[in-house]
Design a protein around this motif. Structure first.
Motif, PDB file in Angstrom:
ATOM      1  N   SER A 102       0.834  -1.205   0.000  1.00  0.00           N
ATOM      2  CA  SER A 102       0.000   0.000   0.000  1.00  0.00           C
ATOM      3  C   SER A 102       0.868   1.253   0.000  1.00  0.00           C
ATOM      4  O   SER A 102       0.538   2.245  -0.666  1.00  0.00           O
ATOM      5  CB  SER A 102      -0.915   0.017   1.234  1.00  0.00           C
ATOM      6  N   ALA A 103       1.961   1.210   0.758  1.00  0.00           N
ATOM      7  CA  ALA A 103       2.837   2.383   0.836  1.00  0.00           C
ATOM      8  C   ALA A 103       3.476   2.697  -0.510  1.00  0.00           C
ATOM      9  O   ALA A 103       3.620   3.855  -0.879  1.00  0.00           O
ATOM     10  CB  ALA A 103       3.918   2.144   1.887  1.00  0.00           C
ATOM     11  N   GLY A 106      -0.058   1.922  -3.622  1.00  0.00           N
ATOM     12  CA  GLY A 106      -1.454   2.305  -3.409  1.00  0.00           C
ATOM     13  C   GLY A 106      -2.215   1.207  -2.698  1.00  0.00           C
ATOM     14  O   GLY A 106      -1.843   0.039  -2.766  1.00  0.00           O
ATOM     15  N   ASP A 107      -3.283   1.609  -2.020  1.00  0.00           N
ATOM     16  CA  ASP A 107      -4.053   0.616  -1.280  1.00  0.00           C
ATOM     17  C   ASP A 107      -5.089  -0.046  -2.189  1.00  0.00           C
ATOM     18  O   ASP A 107      -5.456   0.498  -3.231  1.00  0.00           O
ATOM     19  CB  ASP A 107      -4.733   1.266  -0.066  1.00  0.00           C
TER      20      ASP A 107
END
Lengths: 266, 302
Positions: A102-103, A106-107
């Motif tokens: 996610s970091a 993207g989530d």
């Protein structure tokens, strides 16, 4: 280090189109995990490596390393998480955590979109390796890139037209952009020099042909190339019609201008 | 604004020791004159570097008793939304238990959210968190809060005193944690690069650094309204609700002195982390909350 240099690469999902990227892609043109180490070794020995910060390059590296994994894992966060297992120099024992994915990318589905964009950019860049700079061969080579991952493509295209916000439910513009960029690249490779309306006509017809052929490929991979050929031959007629229509419209316009002038209104 | 939250967390991690001369970063705008001692900022004031820690400690001692009330009053409760967003982005427990460290997290609000998220969403009761703060009063408040929860006296939570800029190696060994969080704390540290360096050290390869901090508002019109609110309403609220205008004035000023999003993202990269692209949003190095009033920065140790 040169901030602008690596800034371009890190900031642009479609890094392969930047000047720096072209060089980078030349050093790092991976297609299979087993070749990755060797190619990265070549890259590390290059002058480019000294100009680019190792850490900021890592995200681009991971994306590049994830591309061969699409074949087995699809456009998934799993493919991204496993890319770190192939990272040269700093081998990881475990795939990246969900938090790390996610970091970096993207989530949720946004990470998958990042991977899909990277794959599409890579495949488009690869069109230059077509056997000859003829439209048919260039588009066929792009279709050929789809073959190993054909089973993942319907879902990928579904992802492409589903906006992250969910509103509207379907957004065809990314799909149109996809075929338009391929058409533009293909025209560039074959040395298309058309101008004005014919510039648009040429690209619109190539985009339509490629889009139709790609859809056909999903349903019937074996006949996709014949289908592409037949579409290309008929599209040239459509282009001619468009160009003729332009000339006819100009003629009509001039006629009306003459009629209005002669009527004494002005 | 939401300053108190941040503020209090912030103060815990004031750092003392090494100072990196990095004039391009507002946060660490210390300078060393040939004729004088090193200086740094304290709000809009320039103060000797070694005095900042005590000054910030005074601020937080002053606001501690009314901390929760002021946080909610100044932010109208919005700080809770940001913290929830922060925790859901980190998604603890999604792929099994994690070993986390929450720095400048004395009162334990982020730790509690992380543990609750992992338990409620993924039935994860194995994730552990070390809450670290330089301020023992804050740690006591956090300990008391956790005594009211199911996590008290379990291996899932531990409170430890420590300086974010110099975590003791024996207590916090290198390559130990999967997740490092610092929420509204890094702003008040004397040397942000030192904090980032320590974060990099204690994280395992593949571990994630995540920072929630006040940042720069992007929209000029909204920014003007926000400035008015910050410099007029917040100190006034401090006077009315906590009887302390100066401390809240400092909190507002310290927010303005913190580097803007791209600059802080670059500091994270300089510390050795890999970040998303140098842009805001999903897949980017930071995610703005409410047009940049606060921002979530993340980095991964590869």
């Amino acid at each position: 280090m040169d901030g602008s240099a690596y800034g371009d690469i890190v900031a642009q999902p479609n890094w392969t189109r930047s000047t720096h990227d072209s060089k980078w892609a030349g050093y790092l043109k991976s297609s299979a995990p087993d070749n990755t180490s060797r190619r990265l070794a070549v890259y590390r020995g290059s002058p480019l490596y000294s100009r680019l910060d190792h850490h900021t390059m890592s995200r681009a590296q991971l994306l590049k390393l994830a591309l061969p994994l699409v074949k087995t894992h699809g456009f998934t966060r799993e493919a991204l998480s496993r890319s770190v297992l192939y990272l040269p120099g700093t081998p990881h024992a475990e795939p990246l955590s969900e938090t790390a994915i996610s970091a970096l990318f993207g989530d949720g589905d946004n990470a998958r979109r990042t991977l899909l964009d990277a794959w599409l950019d890579d495949a488009r860049t690869d069109m230059k390796s077509a056997p000859s700079p003829i439209m048919k061969d260039v588009l066929a080579s792009r279709l050929r890139r789809n073959e190993p991952i054909l089973r993942w493509l319907p879902e990928a295209f579904g992802l492409l037209i589903s906006p992250p916000s969910g509103v509207p439910p379907l957004d065809p513009s990314p799909a149109l952009k996809h075929v338009a960029s391929i058409a533009d690249e293909a025209c560039h490779i074959v040395g298309d020099t058309s101008l004005g309306l014919s510039w648009y006509a040429r690209r619109a017809s190539v985009a339509a042909v490629y889009g139709a052929a790609e859809l056909h490929q999903l349903a019937s991979p074996a006949t996709a190339y014949e289908f592409l050929e037949s579409l290309l031959s008929s599209s040239s007629n459509i282009e001619n019609t468009l160009v003729n229509t332009e000339a006819y419209a100009k003629y009509i316009g001039r006629s009306w201008a003459g009629i209005i002038k002669s009527s004494g209104v002005f | 604004m939401l300053s108190s939250t941040l503020a209090r967390r912030t103060c815990r991690s004031f750092c003392s020791a090494r100072f990196h001369l990095r004039s391009s970063h507002n946060q660490t705008s210390s300078q060393q004159n040939a004729e004088g001692p090193k200086t740094t900022h304290f709000g809009f004031q320039t103060v000797p570097e070694e005095s900042k820690e005590s000054l910030v400690r005074n601020v937080f001692d002053s606001v501690a008793s009314s901390y929760d009330l002021m946080n909610d009053a100044m932010s109208l409760g919005v700080h809770r939304l940001w913290k929830d967003e922060y925790v859901s982005l980190l998604n603890p427990g999604s792929k099994g238990p994690m070993k986390c460290i929450d720095v400048a997290g004395g009162t334990g609000d982020i730790a509690l959210r992380l543990l609750d998220f992992a338990r409620e969403r993924y039935a994860d009761r194995e994730t552990t968190i070390d809450v670290v703060d330089i301020n023992t009063e804050m740690l006591k408040a956090g300990y008391t809060r956790f005594k009211k929860t199911m996590y008290h006296n379990t291996p899932q939570i531990a409170f430890r005193e420590g300086n974010a800029q110099a975590l003791p190696e024996e207590q916090f060994p290198s390559n130990t944690y999967d997740l490092y969080t610092i929420a509204f704390g890094i702003r008040n540290c004397t040397s942000v690069p030192d904090v980032l360096k320590e974060a990099y050290r204690v994280l395992k390869p593949g571990g994630t650094f995540a920072c929630l901090e006040f940042s720069k508002v992007n929209n000029p019109l909204f920014g003007a309204v926000y400035d008015q609110y910050s410099f007029s309403v917040i100190p006034l609220l401090g006077t009315i609700l906590a009887g302390d205008r100066a401390s809240y004035q400092y909190l507002v000023e310290s927010i303005r002195k913190f580097p803007p999003q791209p600059e802080f993202a670059q500091m994270i990269v300089d510390a050795g982390f890999t970040t998303g692209g140098m842009f805001e949003g999903k897949g980017g190095a930071w995610r703005d909350q409410w047009n940049g009033i606060a921002s979530i920065h993340m980095g991964v140790k590869l």
